[in-house]
Design an enzyme around this catalytic site. Structure first.
Site, PDB file in Angstrom:
ATOM      1  N   ASP A 176       0.778  -1.169  -0.101  1.00 43.13           N
ATOM      2  CA  ASP A 176      -0.094   0.038   0.165  1.00 43.13           C
ATOM      3  C   ASP A 176       0.847   1.246   0.130  1.00 43.13           C
ATOM      4  O   ASP A 176       2.080   1.100   0.396  1.00 43.13           O
ATOM      5  CB  ASP A 176      -0.781  -0.107   1.229  1.00 43.13           C
ATOM      6  CG  ASP A 176      -1.942  -1.034   1.291  1.00 43.13           C
ATOM      7  OD1 ASP A 176      -2.190  -1.516   0.014  1.00 43.13           O
ATOM      8  OD2 ASP A 176      -2.627  -1.475   2.101  1.00 43.13           O
ATOM      9  N   TYR A 230       7.568  -8.206   8.297  1.00 48.10           N
ATOM     10  CA  TYR A 230       7.207  -6.770   8.396  1.00 48.10           C
ATOM     11  C   TYR A 230       7.457  -6.378   9.548  1.00 48.10           C
ATOM     12  O   TYR A 230       7.457  -7.062  10.951  1.00 48.10           O
ATOM     13  CB  TYR A 230       5.528  -6.716   8.209  1.00 48.10           C
ATOM     14  CG  TYR A 230       5.117  -7.022   7.067  1.00 48.10           C
ATOM     15  CD1 TYR A 230       5.056  -6.279   5.723  1.00 48.10           C
ATOM     16  CD2 TYR A 230       4.533  -8.538   6.779  1.00 48.10           C
ATOM     17  CE1 TYR A 230       4.666  -6.713   4.674  1.00 48.10           C
ATOM     18  CE2 TYR A 230       4.212  -8.769   5.427  1.00 48.10           C
ATOM     19  CZ  TYR A 230       3.993  -7.809   4.518  1.00 48.10           C
ATOM     20  OH  TYR A 230       3.529  -8.252   3.269  1.00 48.10           O
ATOM     21  N   ASP A 251      -6.158   1.153   8.710  1.00 51.61           N
ATOM     22  CA  ASP A 251      -4.994   1.809   9.083  1.00 51.61           C
ATOM     23  C   ASP A 251      -5.142   3.475   9.121  1.00 51.61           C
ATOM     24  O   ASP A 251      -6.157   3.863   9.216  1.00 51.61           O
ATOM     25  CB  ASP A 251      -3.995   1.614   8.105  1.00 51.61           C
ATOM     26  CG  ASP A 251      -4.484   2.060   6.490  1.00 51.61           C
ATOM     27  OD1 ASP A 251      -4.956   3.379   6.618  1.00 51.61           O
ATOM     28  OD2 ASP A 251      -4.069   1.683   5.472  1.00 51.61           O
ATOM     29  N   ARG A 294      -2.891  -5.003   8.138  1.00 51.63           N
ATOM     30  CA  ARG A 294      -3.689  -3.886   8.682  1.00 51.63           C
ATOM     31  C   ARG A 294      -4.717  -4.549   9.332  1.00 51.63           C
ATOM     32  O   ARG A 294      -5.506  -4.143  10.414  1.00 51.63           O
ATOM     33  CB  ARG A 294      -4.113  -2.917   7.818  1.00 51.63           C
ATOM     34  CG  ARG A 294      -4.664  -3.274   6.486  1.00 51.63           C
ATOM     35  CD  ARG A 294      -4.465  -2.162   5.525  1.00 51.63           C
ATOM     36  NE  ARG A 294      -4.870  -2.555   4.262  1.00 51.63           N
ATOM     37  CZ  ARG A 294      -5.761  -2.416   3.371  1.00 51.63           C
ATOM     38  NH1 ARG A 294      -6.971  -2.217   4.059  1.00 51.63           N
ATOM     39  NH2 ARG A 294      -5.860  -2.985   2.174  1.00 51.63           N
TER      40      ARG A 294
END
Length: 290
Positions: free
Chosen positions: A38, A66, A80, A171
């Site tokens: 994203d 991540y 988010d 998310r």
């Protein structure tokens, strides 16, 4: 030009933006990537150039790592911090409760994809429906979260190191953790640090790649496509056998059953192949086609 470029994607760029930029820098139309990030996210984007684009499907299956910011007490419509706030909570749990709850999300779990995603239902992308204020029922998907560790705190945000399978929406994971804690949560930041065998430590900024192109030193940056298949054992065949493989034939080999990265005697990477009962057949070829 054929190969893999590891890009450290900057914030506010889409993965498509990166590909468009590199098409201009490299003067190559055949460019693709695996594992969309994203615009909010930064970090490792694995980009495939030329005939190497045939390998994208194999990279998609890789596990990912991540660093994610978990912001407790704030829920948004996009899950988010870029979204509209839909709920707030001032009564936040302590770190011990957070650690205990994180353990419940490790292993094989089911996750409902977010409305703000590119998944198609009925021919429509979910984010298109979400932008119109619509919500549709989504089927839960099975994912695997190998580990979640708190590695830091940034103000009120917990910084999590997450290792997970393909198809995991971080998310959504943050949102679900917030729901389990009873205070709500959203993802405040995201950086991909690893995809399969590749690390963000090996990645290059777009500026560095552009400079390398201008200085005619892209060979210092681009990786051979067989780097993606390094975990597979190597199998070398004769030049005559290589020719037969290039013509689409199945050949006999002395090797155990399994998948191999296959080379000719001249060290040309030919293909990813599978051996069954002493016979080698092609899974996907990568040799140059004249």
């Amino acid at each position: 030009m054929n190969g893999i470029i590891l890009v450290d994607k900057p914030q506010d760029w889409t993965s498509h933006d990166v590909v468009a930029k590199l098409r201009g820098v490299l003067h190559e139309r055949r460019i693709g990537h695996s594992g969309t990030l994203d615009p909010l996210a930064t970090g490792l984007l694995v980009v495939f150039v030329g005939r190497a684009t045939r390998a994208v499907e194999f990279s998609e299956a890789d596990s990912k790592e991540y660093l994610a910011g978990l912001r407790l007490g704030v829920s948004t419509d996009t899950q988010d911090i870029t979204g509209n706030v839909i709920a707030k909570c001032d009564a936040l749990p302590d770190e011990a409760a957070v650690r205990e709850t994180l353990c419940r999300f490790i292993g094989d779990i089911e996750q409902i994809p977010p409305m703000y995603s590119a998944i198609k239902i009925g021919g429509k992308k979910l984010y298109e429906l979400a932008r119109r204020g619509e919500s549709v029922e989504r089927t839960p998907r099975k994912i695997t979260v190998s580990s979640i560790d708190i590695v830091d705190k940034d103000g009120t945000d917990y910084i999590l190191n997450i290792s997970c399978s393909k198809g995991t929406y971080v998310r959504t994971l943050c949102n679900d953790i917030g729901d389990a804690l009873g205070c709500g949560a959203c993802m405040s930041s995201l950086r991909r640090t690893r995809a399969g065998a590749f690390s963000v430590d090996e990645a290059h900024s777009l500026e560095d790649i552009e400079a390398a192109a201008l200085e005619d030193r892209l060979s210092d940056i681009i990786l051979p496509v067989d780097a993606l298949f390094a975990p597979f054992p190597k199998l070398t065949v004769s030049e005559s056998a290589a020719k037969r493989l290039k013509n689409g034939n199945v050949i006999k080999v002395s090797a155990e059953d399994g998948d191999y990265r296959v080379y000719s005697d001249s060290e040309e990477f030919l293909l990813l192949g599978r051996v069954e009962d002493g016979k080698l057949k092609t899974i996907k070829s990568f040799f140059e086609v004249s």
